[in-house]
Every structure is written in structure tokens, then in C-alpha cells.
Design a protein around this motif. Structure first.
Motif, PDB file in Angstrom:
ATOM      1  N   ILE B 230      57.361 -50.336   2.124  1.00  0.00           N
ATOM      2  CA  ILE B 230      57.612 -49.940   0.732  1.00  0.00           C
ATOM      3  C   ILE B 230      57.560 -48.427   0.623  1.00  0.00           C
ATOM      4  O   ILE B 230      58.456 -47.801   0.046  1.00  0.00           O
ATOM      5  N   LEU B 231      56.534 -47.825   1.205  1.00  0.00           N
ATOM      6  CA  LEU B 231      56.392 -46.368   1.116  1.00  0.00           C
ATOM      7  C   LEU B 231      57.537 -45.665   1.827  1.00  0.00           C
ATOM      8  O   LEU B 231      58.046 -44.656   1.342  1.00  0.00           O
ATOM      9  N   LYS B 232      57.971 -46.219   2.962  1.00  0.00           N
ATOM     10  CA  LYS B 232      59.089 -45.624   3.679  1.00  0.00           C
ATOM     11  C   LYS B 232      60.347 -45.666   2.800  1.00  0.00           C
ATOM     12  O   LYS B 232      61.070 -44.688   2.690  1.00  0.00           O
ATOM     13  N   ASN B 233      60.584 -46.790   2.153  1.00  0.00           N
ATOM     14  CA  ASN B 233      61.745 -46.907   1.275  1.00  0.00           C
ATOM     15  C   ASN B 233      61.666 -45.971   0.078  1.00  0.00           C
ATOM     16  O   ASN B 233      62.683 -45.506  -0.427  1.00  0.00           O
ATOM     17  N   ALA B 234      60.439 -45.723  -0.373  1.00  0.00           N
ATOM     18  CA  ALA B 234      60.266 -44.808  -1.506  1.00  0.00           C
ATOM     19  C   ALA B 234      60.158 -43.368  -1.023  1.00  0.00           C
ATOM     20  O   ALA B 234      59.879 -42.476  -1.814  1.00  0.00           O
ATOM     21  N   LEU B 268      67.552 -57.778  -6.463  1.00  0.00           N
ATOM     22  CA  LEU B 268      67.772 -56.576  -5.667  1.00  0.00           C
ATOM     23  C   LEU B 268      66.500 -55.739  -5.772  1.00  0.00           C
ATOM     24  O   LEU B 268      66.082 -55.383  -6.869  1.00  0.00           O
ATOM     25  N   TYR B 269      65.889 -55.475  -4.631  1.00  0.00           N
ATOM     26  CA  TYR B 269      64.622 -54.744  -4.641  1.00  0.00           C
ATOM     27  C   TYR B 269      64.855 -53.264  -4.402  1.00  0.00           C
ATOM     28  O   TYR B 269      65.654 -52.889  -3.553  1.00  0.00           O
ATOM     29  N   SER B 270      64.150 -52.429  -5.156  1.00  0.00           N
ATOM     30  CA  SER B 270      64.169 -51.005  -4.839  1.00  0.00           C
ATOM     31  C   SER B 270      62.789 -50.427  -5.113  1.00  0.00           C
ATOM     32  O   SER B 270      61.986 -51.016  -5.839  1.00  0.00           O
ATOM     33  N   PHE B 271      62.539 -49.272  -4.528  1.00  0.00           N
ATOM     34  CA  PHE B 271      61.186 -48.721  -4.532  1.00  0.00           C
ATOM     35  C   PHE B 271      61.238 -47.242  -4.878  1.00  0.00           C
ATOM     36  O   PHE B 271      62.070 -46.507  -4.359  1.00  0.00           O
TER      37      PHE B 271
END
Lengths: 408, 408, 408
Positions: B230-234, B268-271
Motif C-alpha cells: 500500500i505504501l509503495k503504491n502511495a 478499483l483500488y487506489s492509494f
């Protein structure tokens, strides 16, 4: 030419034609001035209201993403103890909703067992209580027995956490709450524009933040709020609110015109009492809740301290609305503006054809008649002006709906 | 006929007439082609943008009803203890907002009493502290005395929970958090269509869910998220975030076209980092809060363990937008499309009457004059073509606003 | 006159003119009646749908401000104890989201230490467990050793809170929950109209509130809800929900027409299961979470009681929509209505020019031709009727797009 090609050509020629309405130009000062004034009003409306006020040339984003962190500071004297944040704020996570406890009715050392009720269920003998048996009372489930409560007073017995709370004790609220400060950190983002901002303006220095307090006139961007000031802004009386509890909304509003400088996108704070009903209505006023702290005796028996807490709940509510110039709404609204200018024709037609000197003559010019009756057509050609006059005569009763037709 | 009946009849006859505008058909290749191209552009815009892209033929529902349940899994080593969910997640209810504690400054065995401050309030004699008397300090209310704190250092004395917290201790965050997993169960409902769906797609088996991890490329429908991912995506750095705390948004977006197959309505997931301000600004960065655990000594004295917790807060934000075919918006937008085709006339009229060879001739055909001056009318009848030319001459300065008039 | 003044004058004269379209009035019963019927339909649509149903003459406010307070009442027998609100409701603050715990798996007296796993990780010798070493298990971190769990059964050893929870114990849910009551106090405000209201209607007396229970037929304004009734309204089975947990939405809908009497702005309650997915899908059904109560031994060692709680979560969701008469939308929509009446012309033109007896004659009247070919113009003048007929002939293939042109 080959006949087929000729037909194709002729077809194309007919396709690439242009149709425009045939217009009558009325050279009259009266209607000319009315016409231009009506058009001016419509254009002014579009420029003033639609474009300048509503900013219709912008794309809007109202789906604001927001994160709120809060931190309360202050120490309160209550029952000869000094209470700090961990004692009086709940939930403790510093989110957008939190309660500051102002008054507590504490019942210590409750254990599971049997004890008398503390209210309403007076009795003199067991038979007074049997009707309640196995039914819920105020603080537990009735056993059906009558047991002594105080000297000369007996109450029905309950099973539950004992001793039962005595709700009616009068206690003073913690008056220091008025001086507590609430620190609010709010980050927002408008996803459409990928625009991020926080409520710490760049103009605010570290020094300023350590000493400032929000003030509706002077320090409108200081993110530190005194509870007393918040209540004053929400037109609430602290003493009453602290005594009964209540819910206060801290609204943060972000109205941003992103076509302007980044500095102009600023938070606007406002405060209101959210449970306004509590003021109007006497049924169950205020805000309170019960919670317990659980302990264990050495032998493993559970006991607890029950707290009935009266609190001021704060809800930090963030809303926002950002706009930025975009071609698509600009074009759509300009087209709408141009189109609407034509609406003026309806009004002018009504005036022209009904109220103006020479209305018959205008009608004769504006309207041409065609009928499915062959006789009428002929006469139409021959006695044009006469027909128009007749036509005029009858039409006058239908001027409203009639005039609307012209306009499309 | 009776005269009254005759009048009625004539009235009705006049009412049931139909008015249509008289048109001029311009047979010119230039303007004909321009006209059709403009119409084509308008129709393309409507079909492409309004109907296909914006799906204007659908009724939309954005008032999504959503329920989020979360469950964190993982064990962390911290201060030689193994911490589990009940220790590091708060609030514990598994709702849409929860914190994972990454670092703790723990002050054990605090009791109500008197002790020296731990910061800033150095003193050498009581008179240094009298000015603070009864005022709040960092950890309690000043008594006005000066008491020894450490060897050679004295501090002003406070009343409150003692000993006071020492905030400045450096501790390591719990690095295992990076490997914790967050399981999200999200049910949504679009009330307008009574359409219910969950983020466990039917294609997902029980086996898959037990072993999968969300991955932006491969496993975009796995409802289990590694904190590190999650942190990497954000685009956040774990070490820094774990040290200071912060707020991460997990956005679940449901964009559903209910005219298509049910399978195509997927989350659809986003962070993103929600407290982005913390990165830009050095004032009070990160996210932390204080809470206490309360205990009782055998003699009934309260004592507590105060925890200053640095945490990563996760906000699961659900938004959605579903559309379904419906006659009413379809008709409204088709009418709007047809109506807008006429807007092309404005442009074509400007070209036709100003820039085209033979513009005067077109004007003569398009405009007929009528004046409230009887002399003008006569001349109008007699010298039609001449008048029109004159008219043309003056009008040319007014072509823009002028041309707009025609169109309504 | 001075020539300059004369030019100015003439310019102004030309500016203050009025243009209106030249119309053809068709005196035909057929098309006249069709025309009026189409206009009637359009006007009916606007009056009926737009004005009466959609209330387009009103300004709307959907940004409702709301505050919800909840209070649960009831006593439950569970494991030979009487549980009260402080025991089974979490979070305790009485906000819009709260859980009523219906079932608990309690693991008492856990301390940090070493103990066997309780599930799945069976072993016979240490080497069975070495592969798991330092990796997380179900309840702690594996040490890599194999230790006896029960008679004849050995499990891999973990480090963590010991003894580990035994999740598989079957316990009965607390059936009294069905009789618990939820009291909801909801204040709303429409900021645009500064209109405040609460869900305690003025018609509700203090006496009534003390005894009433919400009932979908009889007592639709009573703010006290029996859990059993809520579930019945949401079409849920209590036994199943209490056993597995779930999420129930209590929707409060405020649809207010502020042009009507204040009394008509009333809350509408509805109930639905929000985690509907849990019913469709067998993967991880229901709703549960873990929390712990922390205690200290006399020697300072921490121990805790771990609770796995199955709960019914209630989300009180408030939405609202208020409308009040306002001039601006009224005018805009009336203009739109008038404008739309003209849309009928498109349809009528298609009929008139294609399907009606005498269509050629109508076309001749409606269309005048002008060409950029000088020869055509001459012939146009001379053989007007003939030309129109020819024109008609070719146009008939283009009637749809063709007819649209007229209308703008």
C-alpha cells in the motif's frame, strides 16, 4: 452524363445546400430599442450571473478528499485530580470526531451480584416486586425480591453490576474545559485537479502557531481553537453545554478558484451547534454516554468503574469546491448564452404583433398563409393584404401561445 | 349558420393552424459544405462525448451505500514482546478507519501526585516557578515550587499524573508492520437500482483468498493488502512513515455500467497519502496520539500506563457511480442534440452574409424590411433590391450580433 | 445635417431594428391539430414532470448537516452474568456507528510467553516446526520447537500472548439482544435555508417517547427501535445474525418541501443489511473483531483478557434534500419550457412536408431558393412554383435531417 451519374450529382447538389430562416427586419424605433434592451438583459444575465458569479467556464470538483487530525491540550481539575487528554478525550485517536468529557458520574467497584435498584422501584414487601421478575429494570434484571436500600426505604432487588449507579447525584462540570485548545490539522486534495493543500498556510510561521489562537476577526487562519471561542462563535453558553453535553460542528470550507493564485485557496472556519434540537425540545436534552474501566481482583474476580460521562462532542466537517477553467463548459455555456438571446424574440413578437401601432401591417409581412383549401390559396395570392388583415383580426385573441410558435 | 356559431367556428379554425418558419434554401457548394460539416461536428460531439463518453442516455446513481469491514493480521516484535492485533490496532472494531501503531513511548505506573516537569521549565529556586503557579504546563498544573529533577537539574513542580512523560526518548518503530496484511470486505449497494455487490468477485475462490496479496498488475481484485505494498503504491517511504506516523487513504472506486454484464462492475483500488501537508510543512508533522490504560492497586488507588502512540491511520474511502439506460434522459438528450444542430446556423449565417461571394444577393433574399414610416414601406415594395443593398451596406458593421438574432 | 452626423444617425437607426422570422401559417385541420397536440404534450411534460414532480421551481439543498446520538438500552444474560450497555456496546460514545456484541470467545489471563499453537500446526518432533521458525503463525511467532498441546497431540511452539485463543469453541449468542432498544436522536440542518429540525416531532409527548416503539405502520415517528423490529424490517434472521455478526444500516431520510408547512418535514426511517455480500458469499461471512482488556499483577507483569467479539454493527445514515421556491430556477425552467414548445415544429415539419396531402404546395411556400449560379436565380424568379416542385422531388429523400435544419 450517364443518367445514373447525373442523378447522383443532383442528389449531392441537393444535399450540400444550406437552409436559413427568412427574416423580417422591422425598422421601428420602439420595437428596436425594446429588442436591444431585452438582448442586453439576457447577455448581462449570462455574463454576470452565469459566468462571473457561478463561474460556468470552470470545471468543478466537489469530491474533496480530506484528512483531519485533532489534538486537544489542557489540564482540568476535577474531583481533586488533574485530568489530562488521555483522561477526558474519547476516542483517543485524534480523528475528526471526538468528545471532551465535562462531567462524570462515577460508580466505583462494581461487581456482578445482587443489590437494590436506586430509583423508582420502591417496595415494602416481595410481592411488590414479583411482577417485575426476570424483566429488565433501570440497572439490572429484577429478581422479584424486595431489599432494603436506605434507612426506611426498600427497593426491588436486581441482578447485575452492583452497587447500581445513582444517576441523580449533582456534580459540577469541569470548568477548565473552556480554556482547552483544539489543534486541527487538515489536509485536502481535489482529485480532479490533483491539487493538495493544508490548513497551515505558508505565511504561518512555526513561532506563530505556537502562540496563536483562532479569532474570527484577527487570526482567521490559526489552526488552534480555544473551546470557549468555538462556543462563543456558535452562540452557545459554556456552562449550560458543559452541564448537559452537546454536539458542536467545526466546519472547514475550502472554496477554491484554482485559476487564481495558490495563496487564495484558504480554509474558512465556521461553528454551529449540531444537536440544535436539544435546545428546542426538553425530551432527553444534551449528550451523555456510559463506559466502564475493567479491573481484576487478585482472586480473578472482575470489577469495574462505571462512568456516566457528559461531554461536548466536536465534529470536524470538511467540505470543498474547486473550479478551474476548461474549454468544454466554456463552449457549452457560450452556446447556451447565444441561444438564449433568441428567447427575447418571443417577448418582442408579442409586443410587435399586438401592442404596436401598425401591428396589422407587421402581421401581414410576418405571416404568409397557405391552406389545404384550394380556394383559399387562390384568394391568398390575389388578396394578400386583405387576408392578412382578417387573419390579424382573429389571431389577436391568441397572441400569447401564438407568439411562442414563432420562436423555436 | 348562427352568427355566434360562425364566430366560434372561425376561432377554432384559427386555433388549429400550424406555423412554420419560411426558409431560404441556399444552393451554394461552399456554404452547403460548411453547413454539413458544422452539423457533422455537432452530431459527432453529441454522439461521441455526450452519448458514448458521458453516457447521457443513462440514469446515474452516486448515492452509494457502503459497508466496510477490515481485519489486520500480523505479529510484531516490539520491546521484546510479541504484539498482536488487539495490541496495535485501534479502534478495534474493524471499521473503515483504523490505526496501526508503529511506535510507542510508554510511561508506566503514573499516579496522581506531585513531580517535576520533564522539559523546558528549568529552575534554580521556587521564585523561578511562582509566575507559572496554577497555570498549565506540559504535563500538569504548576504548583509554583522548584524541585530536583535529575542530578544538577531542577524543574518546576507540577500536580498531575506522575512521573511525567519523557517525550524525547528515541525509540525504534516496529518494522514488522510492513509485512502486516489488511483484509478489506466491502459491500456496496446502489439504492436507485437496488443493485448489490461485494469486493469478493465470484471468480475468486476460497483458496485464492487465503494466499493472495493485492498487486497492482497481477492481483487487482485480491482483497488482502500488504501494508508495504500500500505504501509503495502511495509512493511513501515506510521507515519515515512508521517513525512519524501518517494517514493513508485506501480508495475503492465502483464505476458500474449496469447495462453491461454484472461481471464488469468491479472495484478499483487506489492509494494516496491523505495528510500530504505533513510532507510539505515541518510544523507538527506526522500523526500521533496519547491514550492510557487504567489499573487499580489493591488499596484502590488508580494508576495508569500512558502511551504516546505514533501510528499509520488508514481511511478506507468508498465512492461509486452506476448508470443504467432510461428513456427520460435519452429523450431529453436527443432533443438537446437535435436542437443544438441548429446552432450551426449562427456560424453559417455569419459566413453567408459577410464573407461569401454574392452576400448582398443572399441578404436581399433573407431579409425583408418593414418600417413604421409609410414612405419606407412603399419604397421597400418598389426598390426592393436597392433597399436590400443599402441595408447590407450598413449592416456589415453589425454582422456578429446581427447574425445571432436570426437564430433562436 | 452634417454628413458625419447623418452617418451616425443612420447607423443607430440600423442598430435599433428588430428581426423576426418570417412565418408560413398553414391552415390545415390535420397539421393544426397535430401541432397543438404536440405542444400540449410538451407543456404537460413540463408542468407535470418538471414543475410538479421534480419541483424545478425550487432551489435545492442536499448538503445536509446532521448529528446523530444513539443510546442502547437493555440487559443481557451471558455466561451467567448480566451484561449492560458498558459491556456490550462499542464504541461507547453513542455516535452514528456502534456495535452490539452478541457473542464472545474470551481467553482470560494471557501473558507474554511461550505456548503451543492451538490449530493446524500439529507436529511430532522439533524438525517439523523448524521450517516455520521466526515466521508468524495463527497466534504468535514460531520458535521452531514442538511442544505438547493436549494428551497425544503436540503443536509447534509460539512466542506471544499465552495461552493462545481456542477459536473453535462453540458458544451461544446472547439472545436478549433482540429485545434491546436503540434510541436515536437526530438533528439536521439545511445550511442554505438555515432550517433546523429534529426527529422528535412536536406532536410527540414526553409520555409517548417513554413507552413507544417504532412500528412501520403505526408509530413511524417514534425514535426508539427494538433490535428485533429493525432486523425484521431489514428482512434478516436474528439467530443467524447474532451468531455470525453483520452490519445493519438505519437510514434516516429527510425529504422536505419547505414551501409547505413545517410539520410536513419529517424523517423517514428504513433499514437494510449493508454487508449483503456476506449472505451471497461463503468467504469470511459475518462480522467479528478482537479486543483486549489489560490488567497488571502486583509484581507489575501485564496480563490481558482477549475477546473475540461477534457483533451486529449499526450504521445510522442520514440523507436529506430540501427545496424552497426561488425565482431564478423558476425563470430558467419556464424559459426552457417555452423554448421546448418550439421543438414540436421539427415533428410537424416532417409530417407537413412529407406525409400530408399537398406537401409540394407547402414546400413551395416554405422554401425559397437562392443559388450562386446566376442562371438559377433568374429561373427561380420566373418559374418559382415549378422550381419548388423540383426541389421537393429531390428533397424527399432527405426529409429527416432536412427538417431538423428549419428548427433552431
Amino acid at each position: 452524363f450517364h443518367p445514373h451519374t447525373a442523378k447522383m450529382w443532383s442528389c449531392m447538389k441537393n444535399f450540400f445546400t444550406y437552409e436559413t430562416t427568412k427574416s423580417v427586419v422591422v425598422k421601428s424605433w420602439t420595437i428596436g430599442i425594446i429588442n436591444r434592451i431585452v438582448q442586453l438583459i439576457i447577455i448581462s444575465y449570462f455574463i454576470g450571473w452565469v459566468f462571473i458569479w457561478e463561474k460556468a467556464y470552470q470545471v468543478r470538483d466537489t469530491a474533496i478528499e480530506s484528512s483531519v487530525m485533532t489534538k486537544v491540550k489542557g489540564f482540568g481539575n476535577y474531583n481533586n485530580r488533574v485530568m489530562d487528554v488521555a483522561d477526558y478525550v474519547t476516542p483517543t485517536q485524534g480523528g475528526s470526531v471526538f468528545c471532551i468529557i465535562t462531567k462524570m458520574i462515577t460508580t466505583e467497584n462494581q461487581v456482578q451480584g445482587y443489590c437494590p435498584e436506586t430509583e423508582k422501584y420502591n417496595c415494602t414487601k416481595d410481592s411488590d416486586c414479583t411482577k417485575y421478575r426476570h424483566r429488565p429494570g433501570g440497572y439490572g434484571i429484577f429478581t422479584g425480591n424486595c431489599v432494603p436500600f436506605k434507612t426506611n426505604i426498600s427497593m426491588c432487588e436486581i441482578k447485575g453490576w452492583c452497587p447500581a449507579e445513582i444517576d441523580t447525584i449533582k456534580t459540577e462540570p469541569m470548568n477548565d474545559v473552556e480554556n482547552f485548545t483544539i489543534f486541527i490539522k487538515n489536509s485536502i486534495r481535489f482529485p480532479t485537479f490533483n491539487y493538495t493543500k493544508g490548513n497551515f498556510l505558508p505565511s504561518i510561521t512555526n513561532e506563530y502557531i505556537k502562540t496563536c489562537n483562532f479569532n474570527k476577526e484577527k487570526d482567521i487562519y490559526c489552526p488552534i481553537f480555544k473551546v470557549g471561542d468555538i462556543l462563543k462563535n456558535a452562540e452557545q453558553n459554556f456552562t449550560q453545554l458543559a452541564d448537559m453535553g452537546g454536539v458542536i460542528g467545526i466546519m472547514i470550507s475550502w472554496m477554491c478558484d484554482l485559476d487564481k493564485s495558490d495563496d487564495e485557496c484558504k480554509p474558512l472556519y465556521s461553528f454551529t451547534r449540531l444537536d440544535a434540537m436539544s435546545q428546542q425540545n426538553n425530551v432527553s436534552p444534551g449528550y451523555n454516554f456510559r463506559f466502564a474501566k475493567y479491573y481484576k481482583m487478585e482472586n480473578g474476580t472482575d470489577y469495574r468503574t462505571l462512568v456516566k460521562a457528559f461531554a461536548i462532542r466536536f465534529d470536524v466537517i470538511v467540505n470543498g469546491n474547486a473550479g478551474k477553467f476548461n474549454m468544454i463548459p466554456t463552449i457549452i455555456n457560450m452556446v447556451a448564452a447565444f441561444t438564449s438571446v433568441g428567447v427575447g424574440t418571443v417577448l418582442c413578437d408579442i409586443i410587435l404583433l399586438n401592442f404596436l401601432k401598425g401591428a396589422e401591417q407587421y402581421k401581414a409581412k410576418k405571416f404568409e398563409e397557405v391552406s389545404d383549401n384550394p380556394l383559399d390559396i387562390q384568394s391568398n395570392g390575389l388578396y394578400h393584404s386583405q387576408l392578412s388583415l382578417r387573419h390579424t383580426h382573429f389571431k389577436s385573441s391568441d397572441s400569447g401561445a401564438f407568439s411562442i410558435d414563432h420562436f423555436s
